[in-house]
Design a protein around this motif. Structure first.
Motif, PDB file in Angstrom:
ATOM      1  N   GLU A  80       0.836  -1.208   0.000  1.00  0.00           N
ATOM      2  CA  GLU A  80       0.000   0.000   0.000  1.00  0.00           C
ATOM      3  C   GLU A  80       0.870   1.258   0.000  1.00  0.00           C
ATOM      4  O   GLU A  80       0.577   2.245  -0.691  1.00  0.00           O
ATOM      5  CB  GLU A  80      -0.948   0.004   1.204  1.00  0.00           C
ATOM      6  CG  GLU A  80      -1.823   1.251   1.230  1.00  0.00           C
ATOM      7  CD  GLU A  80      -3.198   0.993   1.839  1.00  0.00           C
ATOM      8  OE1 GLU A  80      -4.134   1.698   1.470  1.00  0.00           O
ATOM      9  OE2 GLU A  80      -3.327   0.075   2.688  1.00  0.00           O
ATOM     10  N   THR A  97      -6.707  -3.247  -1.194  1.00  0.00           N
ATOM     11  CA  THR A  97      -5.801  -2.098  -1.134  1.00  0.00           C
ATOM     12  C   THR A  97      -5.969  -1.232  -2.379  1.00  0.00           C
ATOM     13  O   THR A  97      -6.042   0.001  -2.294  1.00  0.00           O
ATOM     14  CB  THR A  97      -4.347  -2.594  -1.032  1.00  0.00           C
ATOM     15  OG1 THR A  97      -4.279  -3.499   0.066  1.00  0.00           O
ATOM     16  CG2 THR A  97      -3.386  -1.442  -0.823  1.00  0.00           C
ATOM     17  N   ASN A 132      -7.697   2.733  -3.077  1.00  0.00           N
ATOM     18  CA  ASN A 132      -6.991   3.801  -3.782  1.00  0.00           C
ATOM     19  C   ASN A 132      -7.570   4.039  -5.173  1.00  0.00           C
ATOM     20  O   ASN A 132      -6.884   4.525  -6.070  1.00  0.00           O
ATOM     21  CB  ASN A 132      -5.501   3.456  -3.859  1.00  0.00           C
ATOM     22  CG  ASN A 132      -4.859   3.506  -2.483  1.00  0.00           C
ATOM     23  OD1 ASN A 132      -4.578   4.567  -1.953  1.00  0.00           O
ATOM     24  ND2 ASN A 132      -4.671   2.333  -1.865  1.00  0.00           N
TER      25      ASN A 132
END
Lengths: 253, 270
Positions: free
Chosen positions: A36, A77, A81
């Motif tokens: 990440e 993850t 985003n």
């Protein structure tokens, strides 16, 4: 691809072949926290570019353990985003099974296409020399034609991602030839030929003997069964007219 | 340097082992020191057809894994003294054939032999790839029917992209078509592809046509390479194929059906 043989029938949708360029994440090993962190760092460099893009995970250079390969965490993850993981490329059978379990699409890896690569490379070299002669010097330089002089055998695939494809030998049953532009086969066409793969509707297919399993122009295709009545086993050209594939004998063209 | 010849087909049961046995025996009979290697690890057959199954002590995999020397594993043929057999292992997996291991054995054989004949397993998996990898020439055994022709086409594509010659960018592997189980009268009835059909589809030079014959089956069961049945048409057809492999010009025979004589028609009602 759309089946022009049944284009008179009303149906709810049509399937078309499409080729889009995508971002691949080449994974070497997977550690949740570090993943990440690195991802955020990359995104911060070009936030607009990464927003809502589709992403494929390339496993070809993955060196970590299969047990560490947690696709659910990767997907989560990425999702946090605003990146959409849609599939994996390459990887071992076990890794692909894991990916499948996480509802990811499976794309063939580069290594899984090696056998065609060899033929393509040889052909590409020939094409380079031939292309000079082929270009006519009109507006801009047209992309070079790829020229292949060996038979394209069952299981092989020859791809001209830009420009025309010229084959001076048979294309055998079970073989596949693809081109962004026209396809010329100076021999029998027994396999599959797909011209105009990026959507060029003006692309045509020419062959000395039409015995194909499938022909397609810009996603409109006909299979062997629908080709039997017109020009079968003779020299023909195939073109797209009003969303229909038309086969014309070459001597009457 | 030995000439390395792979006998391959893609499809199973078309006559690869029968052909390997006859071609290697034919080459040896002409005085060339020849070894025939069985690559069909796990489904060993060549030793049966060569009638040496009771003399197998060590095998190809033993040599690769350093458990035996080549001399311990090679079996000398009892009929033709320039012929040797390297049998396959019956108890191992095909993965025991490693690229490096096979190369080591082939290099060692190359020093003393004129011809190395590699009898490939069916399929396009690891064993078949190993058998064809080091080949200089390939005899593609094909039956006159569409599925066999398509599989041969597939293996030809692999020969030209996955062999060592292809990977190194050397001259391509020399291809020979050997049509086996050919029955001219069935071709005339349209039940089988003709020689011309197969040649037209595969577009490689014809090495020979072996007629379908009871003799082939009998010879296999007796552990006798068919080429040693010198009076039979199948034996002579293999003899012709060996001569052509060595560069002789020979006219193709056994491609048309024998017209039945008056008497046989009288007595057999045909």
């Amino acid at each position: 691809m759309s089946d022009t043989a049944t284009s008179g029938v009303k149906q709810g949708f049509q399937l078309k072949s499409a080729s889009v360029s995508m971002t691949a994440l080449e994974l070497y090993y997977f550690d949740d926290g570090e993943f990440e962190e690195v991802l955020r760092d990359k995104i911060s460099q070009a936030p607009g570019f990464f927003k809502d893009i589709p992403l494929i995970i390339s496993l070809e250079k993955y060196q970590g353990l299969d047990s560490e390969l947690d696709f659910f965490k990767i997907i989560g993850t990425c999702r946090r985003n605003n990146i959409h993981v849609i599939g994996v490329r390459g990887g071992s059978d076990d890794q692909r099974r894991l990916a499948r379990g996480a509802a990811l699409a499976l794309l063939p890896g580069n290594g899984q296409r090696d056998r065609t690569h060899e033929a393509e490379q040889a052909a590409a070299e020939e094409a380079e020399t031939a292309a000079v002669a082929a270009s006519t010097g009109t507006a801009g330089d047209p992309p070079p034609a790829k020229i292949v002089s060996q038979p394209v055998r069952s299981g092989q695939q020859v791809h001209a991602p830009e420009g025309d494809l010229v084959i001076l030998a048979p294309v055998q049953a079970g073989a596949e030839v693809l081109a962004a532009g026209n396809i010329h086969v100076y021999g029998p066409l027994r396999g599959r030929a797909l011209a105009g793969i990026h959507g060029a509707e003006s692309a045509r297919i020419f062959c000395q003997s039409l015995e194909a399993e499938l022909v397609s122009i810009a996603g409109h295709y006909k299979i062997s069964e629908d080709l039997q009545d017109n020009g079968w086993k003779s020299a023909v050209q195939i073109q797209l007219r009003d969303d229909l594939l038309v086969v014309t004998p070459l001597d009457k063209a | 340097m030995a000439r390395i010849i792979v006998v391959t087909s893609g499809k199973g049961g078309v006559g690869k082992t029968t052909t390997s046995a006859s071609i290697s025996t034919g080459l040896a009979k002409r005085g060339h020191k020849t070894v025939v290697i069985d690559f069909d690890v796990g489904l060993r057959n060549l030793d049966l057809i060569m009638n040496c199954e009771r003399r197998v002590v060590y095998d190809f995999v033993n040599v690769i894994q350093g458990e035996a020397s080549l001399n311990q594993a090679l079996i000398r043929d009892k009929r033709v003294d320039t012929l040797y057999i390297l049998p396959a292992s019956q108890t191992r997996e095909k993965e025991a054939l490693t690229k490096d291991g096979v190369e080591k054995v082939i290099n060692e054989l190359s020093e003393t032999f004129d011809y190395i004949v590699c009898d490939s397993p069916a399929g396009i998996e690891h064993g078949a790839l190993m058998a064809l990898y080091y080949a200089d020439e390939a005899i593609v055994v094909t039956n006159p029917e569409v599925s066999s022709v398509r599989d041969s086409d597939r293996i030809l594509g692999i020969l030209q992209s996955k062999s060592r010659r292809a990977e190194m960018g050397q001259d391509q592997v020399k291809e020979h078509l050997l049509l086996t189980r050919y029955n001219p009268s069935r071709v005339e009835k349209g039940e089988m592809l003709s020689v011309a059909d197969v040649e037209e589809i595969l577009a490689i030079p014809l090495l020979g046509v072996i007629p379908e014959s009871q003799i082939v089956l009998n010879a296999s069961n007796q552990g006798l390479p068919v080429i040693l049945e010198e009076d039979s048409d199948a034996g002579q057809a293999y003899e012709d194929a060996v001569a052509r492999l060595l560069g002789e010009e020979r006219e193709h025979r056994f491609m048309t059906s024998q017209k039945k004589g008056f008497f046989s028609r009288m007595f057999k009602g045909g």
